[in-house]
Structure formats: structure tokens, C-alpha cells
Scaffold this motif. Structure first.
Motif, PDB file in Angstrom:
ATOM      1  N   LYS A 152       0.753  -1.364   0.062  1.00 33.00           N
ATOM      2  CA  LYS A 152      -0.160  -0.221   0.301  1.00 33.00           C
ATOM      3  C   LYS A 152       0.829   0.848  -0.158  1.00 33.00           C
ATOM      4  O   LYS A 152       2.021   1.416   0.126  1.00 33.00           O
ATOM      5  CB  LYS A 152      -0.695   0.167   1.247  1.00 33.00           C
ATOM      6  CG  LYS A 152      -1.748   1.357   1.815  1.00 33.00           C
ATOM      7  CD  LYS A 152      -3.014   0.929   2.299  1.00 33.00           C
ATOM      8  CE  LYS A 152      -3.800   2.068   2.390  1.00 33.00           C
ATOM      9  NZ  LYS A 152      -4.870   2.253   3.240  1.00 33.00           N
ATOM     10  N   GLY A 153       0.399   1.817  -0.937  1.00 29.13           N
ATOM     11  CA  GLY A 153       1.000   3.284  -0.272  1.00 29.13           C
ATOM     12  C   GLY A 153       2.766   3.281  -1.411  1.00 29.13           C
ATOM     13  O   GLY A 153       2.667   2.991  -2.491  1.00 29.13           O
ATOM     14  N   MET A 178      -2.094   5.739 -14.411  1.00 31.32           N
ATOM     15  CA  MET A 178      -2.772   5.049 -13.095  1.00 31.32           C
ATOM     16  C   MET A 178      -4.016   5.534 -12.799  1.00 31.32           C
ATOM     17  O   MET A 178      -4.942   6.299 -12.363  1.00 31.32           O
ATOM     18  CB  MET A 178      -1.792   5.625 -11.462  1.00 31.32           C
ATOM     19  CG  MET A 178      -2.234   5.142 -10.645  1.00 31.32           C
ATOM     20  SD  MET A 178      -1.958   3.563 -10.541  1.00 31.32           S
ATOM     21  CE  MET A 178      -2.819   3.521  -8.367  1.00 31.32           C
ATOM     22  N   PHE A 179      -4.758   4.261 -12.002  1.00 27.77           N
ATOM     23  CA  PHE A 179      -6.587   4.623 -11.686  1.00 27.77           C
ATOM     24  C   PHE A 179      -6.497   4.230 -10.765  1.00 27.77           C
ATOM     25  O   PHE A 179      -5.645   3.318  -9.730  1.00 27.77           O
ATOM     26  CB  PHE A 179      -7.304   4.045 -11.965  1.00 27.77           C
ATOM     27  CG  PHE A 179      -6.763   4.300 -13.903  1.00 27.77           C
ATOM     28  CD1 PHE A 179      -8.052   4.979 -14.615  1.00 27.77           C
ATOM     29  CD2 PHE A 179      -5.991   3.403 -14.778  1.00 27.77           C
ATOM     30  CE1 PHE A 179      -7.829   5.431 -16.415  1.00 27.77           C
ATOM     31  CE2 PHE A 179      -6.124   3.670 -16.394  1.00 27.77           C
ATOM     32  CZ  PHE A 179      -6.605   4.571 -17.468  1.00 27.77           C
ATOM     33  N   SER A 180      -6.990   5.024  -9.545  1.00 25.81           N
ATOM     34  CA  SER A 180      -7.246   4.782  -8.165  1.00 25.81           C
ATOM     35  C   SER A 180      -8.727   5.218  -7.586  1.00 25.81           C
ATOM     36  O   SER A 180      -9.195   6.323  -7.768  1.00 25.81           O
ATOM     37  CB  SER A 180      -5.832   4.618  -7.132  1.00 25.81           C
ATOM     38  OG  SER A 180      -6.367   4.424  -5.630  1.00 25.81           O
ATOM     39  N   ASP A 181      -9.179   4.521  -6.796  1.00 23.89           N
ATOM     40  CA  ASP A 181     -10.251   4.867  -6.080  1.00 23.89           C
ATOM     41  C   ASP A 181     -10.208   6.132  -4.879  1.00 23.89           C
ATOM     42  O   ASP A 181     -10.870   6.262  -4.086  1.00 23.89           O
ATOM     43  CB  ASP A 181     -11.947   4.003  -5.814  1.00 23.89           C
ATOM     44  CG  ASP A 181     -10.630   3.135  -4.519  1.00 23.89           C
ATOM     45  OD1 ASP A 181     -11.475   3.327  -3.402  1.00 23.89           O
ATOM     46  OD2 ASP A 181      -9.916   2.363  -4.191  1.00 23.89           O
ATOM     47  N   SER A 182      -8.361   5.698  -4.158  1.00 22.20           N
ATOM     48  CA  SER A 182      -8.361   6.509  -3.128  1.00 22.20           C
ATOM     49  C   SER A 182      -6.604   7.493  -3.149  1.00 22.20           C
ATOM     50  O   SER A 182      -6.171   6.622  -3.867  1.00 22.20           O
ATOM     51  CB  SER A 182      -7.902   5.385  -1.931  1.00 22.20           C
ATOM     52  OG  SER A 182      -7.320   5.755  -0.582  1.00 22.20           O
ATOM     53  N   LEU A 183      -6.811   8.149  -2.528  1.00 21.54           N
ATOM     54  CA  LEU A 183      -5.376   8.924  -2.377  1.00 21.54           C
ATOM     55  C   LEU A 183      -4.325   8.660  -1.696  1.00 21.54           C
ATOM     56  O   LEU A 183      -3.063   8.808  -1.248  1.00 21.54           O
ATOM     57  CB  LEU A 183      -6.334  10.144  -1.489  1.00 21.54           C
ATOM     58  CG  LEU A 183      -6.903  11.276  -2.522  1.00 21.54           C
ATOM     59  CD1 LEU A 183      -7.235  12.572  -2.050  1.00 21.54           C
ATOM     60  CD2 LEU A 183      -6.474  11.297  -3.297  1.00 21.54           C
ATOM     61  N   LYS A 186      -1.402   7.968  -4.135  1.00 19.07           N
ATOM     62  CA  LYS A 186      -1.470   9.201  -4.039  1.00 19.07           C
ATOM     63  C   LYS A 186       0.315   8.749  -4.529  1.00 19.07           C
ATOM     64  O   LYS A 186       0.630   9.963  -5.765  1.00 19.07           O
ATOM     65  CB  LYS A 186      -1.394  10.523  -3.326  1.00 19.07           C
ATOM     66  CG  LYS A 186      -0.818  11.284  -3.697  1.00 19.07           C
ATOM     67  CD  LYS A 186      -0.825  12.785  -3.068  1.00 19.07           C
ATOM     68  CE  LYS A 186      -1.289  14.233  -3.664  1.00 19.07           C
ATOM     69  NZ  LYS A 186       0.247  14.670  -4.074  1.00 19.07           N
ATOM     70  N   PRO A 187       1.363   8.124  -4.251  1.00 14.65           N
ATOM     71  CA  PRO A 187       2.526   7.869  -4.413  1.00 14.65           C
ATOM     72  C   PRO A 187       3.178   7.408  -5.655  1.00 14.65           C
ATOM     73  O   PRO A 187       3.387   7.973  -6.881  1.00 14.65           O
ATOM     74  CB  PRO A 187       3.508   7.318  -3.666  1.00 14.65           C
ATOM     75  CG  PRO A 187       2.125   7.160  -2.328  1.00 14.65           C
ATOM     76  CD  PRO A 187       0.875   7.284  -2.798  1.00 14.65           C
ATOM     77  N   LEU A 188       1.332   6.333  -6.311  1.00 14.10           N
ATOM     78  CA  LEU A 188       2.013   5.622  -7.698  1.00 14.10           C
ATOM     79  C   LEU A 188       1.139   7.013  -9.233  1.00 14.10           C
ATOM     80  O   LEU A 188       1.465   7.491  -9.593  1.00 14.10           O
ATOM     81  CB  LEU A 188       1.350   4.701  -7.654  1.00 14.10           C
ATOM     82  CG  LEU A 188       1.363   3.490  -7.306  1.00 14.10           C
ATOM     83  CD1 LEU A 188       0.420   2.116  -7.992  1.00 14.10           C
ATOM     84  CD2 LEU A 188       2.483   3.609  -8.316  1.00 14.10           C
ATOM     85  N   LEU A 189      -0.126   7.759  -7.986  1.00 13.44           N
ATOM     86  CA  LEU A 189      -0.798   8.416  -8.661  1.00 13.44           C
ATOM     87  C   LEU A 189      -0.246  10.007  -9.095  1.00 13.44           C
ATOM     88  O   LEU A 189      -0.129  10.600 -10.580  1.00 13.44           O
ATOM     89  CB  LEU A 189      -1.903   9.422  -8.243  1.00 13.44           C
ATOM     90  CG  LEU A 189      -2.852   8.407  -7.693  1.00 13.44           C
ATOM     91  CD1 LEU A 189      -4.224   8.947  -7.000  1.00 13.44           C
ATOM     92  CD2 LEU A 189      -3.624   8.305  -9.528  1.00 13.44           C
ATOM     93  N   ASP A 190       0.900  10.155  -8.629  1.00 14.74           N
ATOM     94  CA  ASP A 190       1.971  10.890  -8.531  1.00 14.74           C
ATOM     95  C   ASP A 190       3.184  10.990  -9.281  1.00 14.74           C
ATOM     96  O   ASP A 190       4.229  11.756 -10.488  1.00 14.74           O
ATOM     97  CB  ASP A 190       3.087  11.741  -7.159  1.00 14.74           C
ATOM     98  CG  ASP A 190       1.573  12.080  -6.558  1.00 14.74           C
ATOM     99  OD1 ASP A 190       0.468  13.230  -6.810  1.00 14.74           O
ATOM    100  OD2 ASP A 190       2.007  12.685  -5.238  1.00 14.74           O
TER     101      ASP A 190
END
Length: 212
Positions: A152-153, A178-183, A186-190
Motif C-alpha cells: 500500500k502507498g 494510474m487509476f485508483s479510487d483512493s488518495l 497518491k505515490p503512484l498517482l504522482d
């Protein structure tokens, strides 16, 4: 250089939380497993008041399959996938995988859920790699001991980069998704140039997609 499309699993490609669905499925298969429900509720309370971390919650929660033979677990999760997991997938998620695969992207699923059942998502032909939380087996039997850290994270980023290094894969993250329902992701989203939140309830700087 590869382009990748990374998907979280719970509430991103699935409509429900998969570990709880696995427990419910095991109760359906054998009603005696209902005796583990108080343990599940207790673990939830301990996590909510920050007495247990997610690692401890998962290790304690999985008591209902403690000691199961590896082959028996494999048969159980095969049935779980075909009878339950396939019914809770978002059509929009599968369509996005197909679209991006056709555009030359590799499809990665990275989740905190246990690998012993999310590996069944390899049955989705577009999926190239699955990374999840690992658990140990001892003398051919499942034991409630996490192998490494909860995925996670930041751990998702570490595991992804570890895999890429091992396989000598170079990724163009600026052109990746990157697709996710949750912040919590954020490390992957960034990390990528094309981040999306799925069915997110609040406004955010990341674009939000509504999947059904």
C-alpha cells in the motif's frame, strides 16, 4: 521504453472490497466459518482506533483459512474468482484495459489485497503483471504471516520499481496511466503523467472518472 497503465483493484476495477467478499464466500461455502465474524469486526474496530495496523489486521483476519493446504486454497480461490470476483468487476474498467492494451500499454494491477487470490485476475487476457500483498506458506500450508510489507502507498511504488529493475524494463512514466479510487495511492498517482481517481466523492486536482 514501455508505457504502462496501472490499476488499483478494490473499488477501482471492482465494485466491492475483495477481502471481505472472500470471507463472505468462505462462509457461504461452509457456514461454520461464521464463527470468525466477531474476529473480523473486532479487527475493524482495532484498526479504526489505530491499535492495529493493516498488516496486523490482515494476519488476524485470515484466521478462517489458517493452515489450509496450498492446493485446497488454490481450488477455493479458483471458485471464488469464477463465482464471485467476475461478477463485481466494473465494465468500464475492463473496457479501459482493452482500450489501452490496444494502444500499446502494458496493464499492471497493483493492490494491497492478497496475491493468493488477486493472481486470478491474470485470467483477464489484457493483464500483464499483478503485484499484491504476499503471504507465507509453510510445508505446503497457508500461514497467517505476511511475506514482506502490506502493498500500500509507497510500498506499491517500491514493489513496482523492484519488479521493473529485476526484469530490466524501462518505463516512460510521463506517458503512463494510474487509476485508483483512493488518495492512499497518491505515490503512484504522482509517479505517472496521466493519473485518474475513480468514483471519488470530493473535488480534486486529479481528474475523476465515473465507472460502472
Amino acid at each position: 521504453m514501455k508505457k504502462v497503465a496501472i490499476f488499483d483493484i478494490d473499488y477501482t476495477i471492482t465494485k466491492k472490497e475483495t477481502l471481505m467478499e472472500f470471507f463472505k464466500y468462505c462462509v457461504k461455502k461452509d457456514i461454520k466459518n461464521i464463527k470468525f465474524l466477531p474476529r473480523a469486526l473486532y479487527c475493524g474496530v482495532m484498526y479504526s482506533i489505530k491499535v492495529y495496523d493493516e498488516k496486523m489486521v490482515k494476519e488476524k483476519f485470515l484466521k478462517f483459512i489458517d493452515g489450509i493446504e496450498e492446493q485446497d486454497l488454490e481450488e477455493l480461490v479458483e471458485e471464488f474468482y469464477s463465482e464471485k470476483l467476475t461478477s463485481i468487476l466494473y465494465n468500464d474498467a475492463i473496457n479501459m484495459m482493452k482500450k489501452l492494451k490496444s494502444e500499446g500499454y502494458d496493464i499492471y494491477l497493483i493492490s494491497a489485497s492478497p496475491e493468493f487470490y488477486i493472481n486470478k485476475f491474470y485470467k483477464i487476457k489484457e493483464v500483464d503483471r499483478i503485484i499484491g500483498t504476499k503471504f507465507k506458506f509453510d510445508k505446503g500450508k497457508f500461514i497467517r504471516q505476511m511475506d514482506g510489507f502490506n502493498c500500500k502507498g509507497e510500498e506499491k511504488v517500491r514493489r513496482l520499481k523492484e519488479f521493473l529493475k529485476q526484469e530490466n524494463i524501462e518505463v516512460d512514466f510521463k506517458e503512463s496511466y494510474m487509476f485508483s479510487d483512493s488518495l492512499s495511492d497518491k505515490p503512484l498517482l504522482d509517479l505517472v503523467g496521466k493519473p485518474y481517481l475513480i468514483n471519488y466523492k470530493k473535488k480534486h486536482e486529479f481528474e475523476i472518472l465515473k465507472w460502472r
